[in-house]
Design a protein around this motif. Structure first.
Motif, PDB file in Angstrom:
ATOM      1  N   ASN A   7      62.320 -21.906 -31.516  1.00 34.65           N
ATOM      2  CA  ASN A   7      61.056 -22.046 -32.224  1.00 34.65           C
ATOM      3  C   ASN A   7      59.957 -21.962 -31.162  1.00 34.65           C
ATOM      4  O   ASN A   7      60.038 -22.646 -30.140  1.00 34.65           O
ATOM      5  N   LEU A   8      58.948 -21.155 -31.382  1.00 29.69           N
ATOM      6  CA  LEU A   8      57.934 -20.920 -30.362  1.00 29.69           C
ATOM      7  C   LEU A   8      56.760 -21.901 -30.394  1.00 29.69           C
ATOM      8  O   LEU A   8      55.792 -21.720 -29.663  1.00 29.69           O
ATOM      9  N   GLU A  15      57.182 -18.370 -20.993  1.00 25.56           N
ATOM     10  CA  GLU A  15      58.532 -18.835 -21.288  1.00 25.56           C
ATOM     11  C   GLU A  15      59.183 -17.984 -22.371  1.00 25.56           C
ATOM     12  O   GLU A  15      60.357 -17.623 -22.264  1.00 25.56           O
ATOM     13  N   ALA A  16      58.439 -17.649 -23.421  1.00 27.16           N
ATOM     14  CA  ALA A  16      58.988 -16.812 -24.494  1.00 27.16           C
ATOM     15  C   ALA A  16      59.407 -15.455 -23.939  1.00 27.16           C
ATOM     16  O   ALA A  16      60.476 -14.934 -24.286  1.00 27.16           O
ATOM     17  N   HIS A  17      58.582 -14.891 -23.062  1.00 28.63           N
ATOM     18  CA  HIS A  17      58.906 -13.600 -22.446  1.00 28.63           C
ATOM     19  C   HIS A  17      60.156 -13.709 -21.573  1.00 28.63           C
ATOM     20  O   HIS A  17      61.032 -12.839 -21.615  1.00 28.63           O
ATOM     21  N   GLU A  21      63.691 -11.731 -22.044  1.00 30.03           N
ATOM     22  CA  GLU A  21      64.297 -10.969 -20.947  1.00 30.03           C
ATOM     23  C   GLU A  21      65.719 -11.432 -20.673  1.00 30.03           C
ATOM     24  O   GLU A  21      66.606 -10.621 -20.404  1.00 30.03           O
ATOM     25  N   LEU A  22      65.944 -12.743 -20.735  1.00 28.77           N
ATOM     26  CA  LEU A  22      67.283 -13.293 -20.515  1.00 28.77           C
ATOM     27  C   LEU A  22      68.262 -12.760 -21.554  1.00 28.77           C
ATOM     28  O   LEU A  22      69.387 -12.364 -21.213  1.00 28.77           O
ATOM     29  N   MET A  23      67.832 -12.717 -22.804  1.00 28.63           N
ATOM     30  CA  MET A  23      68.708 -12.191 -23.855  1.00 28.63           C
ATOM     31  C   MET A  23      68.965 -10.699 -23.625  1.00 28.63           C
ATOM     32  O   MET A  23      70.097 -10.230 -23.797  1.00 28.63           O
TER      33      MET A  23
END
Length: 123
Positions: A7-8, A15-17, A21-23
């Motif tokens: 949840n953003l 952090e969302a970016h 990127e991690l996914m």
């Protein structure tokens, strides 16, 4: 079926970016939804395949633990260097806004405690 990973609400754009990127790095298909009108919904990062959730959750938990350590270290460094935001630096940088906020807080406390004071005087 899609499943929400994050949840953003109260999540920085950075952090969302980084989570997206991690996914991507781990080949986990995802998409983001924007916040709704009037702040009713916060938006989120969703997984396209619910079966990816355990692996994505483990990656997210590890990322958040590392981020927490990094952010705390940065805050400690800022405190040592005198760059950390304090009440006094906020008062210096934004005196009018700070005084207005303090006045509003005092007004709210006054409204909250007024009935208690009245009861004490009448009894």
């Amino acid at each position: 079926m899609a499943r929400q990973l994050l949840n953003l609400r109260h999540v920085s754009d950075e952090e969302a970016h980084e989570v997206a990127e991690l996914m991507d790095e781990h080949g986990i298909e995802h998409y983001s939804t924007p916040p709704g009108s009037f702040g009713v919904s916060a938006g989120g990062i969703w997984l396209r395949d619910e079966e990816d959730y355990p692996r994505a959750r483990a990656l997210l938990d590890d990322y958040q633990a590392q981020r927490s350590l990094r952010v705390r270290a940065e805050l400690d460094q800022a405190r040592r260097e005198g760059r950390a935001e304090t009440f006094w630096t906020t008062l210096y940088r934004h005196p009018v806004r700070t005084v207005v906020y303090l006045a509003l807080a005092g007004f709210i406390l006054m409204i909250f405690f007024a009935p208690v004071v009245q009861l004490g005087r009448s009894g």
